[in-house]
Enzyme design. Sequence first.
Site, short mmCIF file in Angstrom:
data_model
loop_
_atom_site.label_atom_id
_atom_site.label_comp_id
_atom_site.label_asym_id
_atom_site.label_seq_id
_atom_site.Cartn_x
_atom_site.Cartn_y
_atom_site.Cartn_z
N ASP A 162 102.47 15.39 60.29
CA ASP A 162 101.49 16.27 60.94
C ASP A 162 102.22 17.32 61.76
O ASP A 162 102.98 16.99 62.67
CB ASP A 162 100.59 15.40 61.84
N MET A 214 92.69 15.60 72.32
CA MET A 214 93.70 15.88 73.36
C MET A 214 93.05 15.82 74.72
O MET A 214 91.92 16.29 74.90
CB MET A 214 94.29 17.27 73.15
N GLY A 257 99.52 25.44 64.27
CA GLY A 257 100.20 26.69 63.93
C GLY A 257 101.66 26.77 64.35
O GLY A 257 102.24 27.85 64.38
N GLY A 277 100.13 19.10 70.48
CA GLY A 277 99.41 19.94 71.45
C GLY A 277 98.74 21.15 70.83
O GLY A 277 97.67 21.56 71.26
N PHE A 278 99.36 21.71 69.80
CA PHE A 278 98.82 22.96 69.24
C PHE A 278 99.01 23.01 67.74
O PHE A 278 100.01 22.49 67.22
CB PHE A 278 99.53 24.16 69.88
N HIS A 304 93.36 11.44 65.87
CA HIS A 304 94.74 11.50 66.32
C HIS A 304 94.67 11.60 67.84
O HIS A 304 94.40 12.67 68.39
CB HIS A 304 95.43 12.71 65.68
N MET A 326 95.89 12.08 71.14
CA MET A 326 96.98 12.60 71.97
C MET A 326 96.52 12.47 73.42
O MET A 326 96.16 13.46 74.09
CB MET A 326 97.28 14.04 71.58
N HIS A 379 91.16 14.75 59.76
CA HIS A 379 92.09 14.42 60.85
C HIS A 379 91.56 15.14 62.10
O HIS A 379 91.54 16.37 62.16
CB HIS A 379 93.48 14.92 60.45
N MET A 423 105.27 12.92 63.83
CA MET A 423 104.93 14.30 64.21
C MET A 423 106.06 15.24 63.80
O MET A 423 107.24 14.96 64.08
CB MET A 423 104.70 14.41 65.72
N SER A 447 93.39 19.15 59.26
CA SER A 447 93.09 19.11 60.69
C SER A 447 92.14 20.27 60.99
O SER A 447 92.42 21.41 60.65
CB SER A 447 94.37 19.27 61.49
N ASP A 485 91.84 15.93 65.96
CA ASP A 485 92.84 15.96 67.03
C ASP A 485 92.19 15.86 68.40
O ASP A 485 91.60 16.83 68.88
CB ASP A 485 93.66 17.25 66.93
N GLY A 518 102.76 21.83 61.07
CA GLY A 518 103.47 22.82 60.27
C GLY A 518 103.58 22.48 58.79
O GLY A 518 104.44 23.02 58.10
N GLY A 553 96.84 21.76 58.97
CA GLY A 553 95.84 22.49 59.74
C GLY A 553 95.74 23.93 59.31
O GLY A 553 95.03 24.27 58.35
N THR A 554 96.49 24.80 59.99
CA THR A 554 96.34 26.25 59.76
C THR A 554 96.60 26.65 58.31
O THR A 554 95.96 27.57 57.81
CB THR A 554 97.28 27.04 60.69
O1 LIG Z 1 98.20 17.12 66.04
C1 LIG Z 1 98.36 18.29 65.80
C2 LIG Z 1 98.91 19.21 66.84
O2 LIG Z 1 99.19 18.48 67.96
C3 LIG Z 1 98.07 18.76 64.43
O3 LIG Z 1 97.11 17.95 63.78
C4 LIG Z 1 97.87 20.23 64.19
O4 LIG Z 1 96.59 20.63 64.56
C5 LIG Z 1 98.12 20.59 62.77
O5 LIG Z 1 98.05 21.95 62.64
P1 LIG Z 1 99.14 22.78 61.81
O6 LIG Z 1 100.47 22.54 62.48
O7 LIG Z 1 99.12 22.23 60.41
O8 LIG Z 1 98.68 24.17 61.91
FE LIG Z 2 97.16 15.89 64.60
#
Ligand SMILES: O=C(CO)[C@@H](O)[C@H](O)COP(=O)(O)O
Ligand SMILES: [Fe+2]
Length: 222
Positions: A175, A40, A149, A146-147, A70, A72, A36, A141, A11, A38, A177, A197-198
Amino acid sequence: MSHVQCMIGPSILNSDLSNLHSESQNLLDSGADYLHLDVMDGTFVPNLTFGHPVVKCLRNKIPKAFFETHMMVQNPQQWIEPMADANVDQYTFHVEPVDNVPQVIRQIKEAGMKVGLAIKPKTPVDVIAEYIESADLVLIMTVEPGFGGQKFMQDMMPKVKWLRENYPTLNIEVDGGVGPNTIDECAKAGANWIVSGTAVINCPDRKQAISTLKSSVQKYLS
Ligand SMILES: O=C(CO)[C@@H](O)[C@H](O)COP(=O)(O)O
Ligand SMILES: [Fe+2]
């Protein structure tokens, strides 16, 4: 479970979005199987990112990679045509705000895209059971959308397990963490499309991070 393929899709949400093209290309060069993206809208989730104009510009720079958006968003129907026009490959939308899920699925297919069905942590998996046969993928999910990290929600794994037991050939995406520390649980439960993502973006060696995710999934696939 060897009839499903392992796919790693970073992401770009927490990357340097002022360099969206180079960040995306770097992830693909580091072994990403898809991107991916995102999207929003500030209503379905309390955050705002980008929409089809940005995705279309990115597509012009990266003509070949598999793009998943994705979505949202409160009204997924509204963005089907613009995202198809941006040459998005897979349109993954949240079912929570949608009254007529089969209609949205049909429209996405008619627009030439693959269909992903996404559910938030508090949504039980049986809500989507009746639509699974007509979808290409289900996204579980593992954080509140929404965020980036946020902390991985281990208690989502029973949903993944249930899906894998009942739909052996389904593409199951996780998706939120997900990274080298949490991938084994996802893989063991049966996820085969992995968004990270992070954990990938902030890793000094992105190639290594992606390959760690891949080997874990492959270990459980074989
Ligand atoms: O859809 C989302 C958040 O809403 C994800 O795609 C995150 O952006 C993934 O980031 P990490 O949780 O892997 O840091
Ligand atoms: Fe996502």
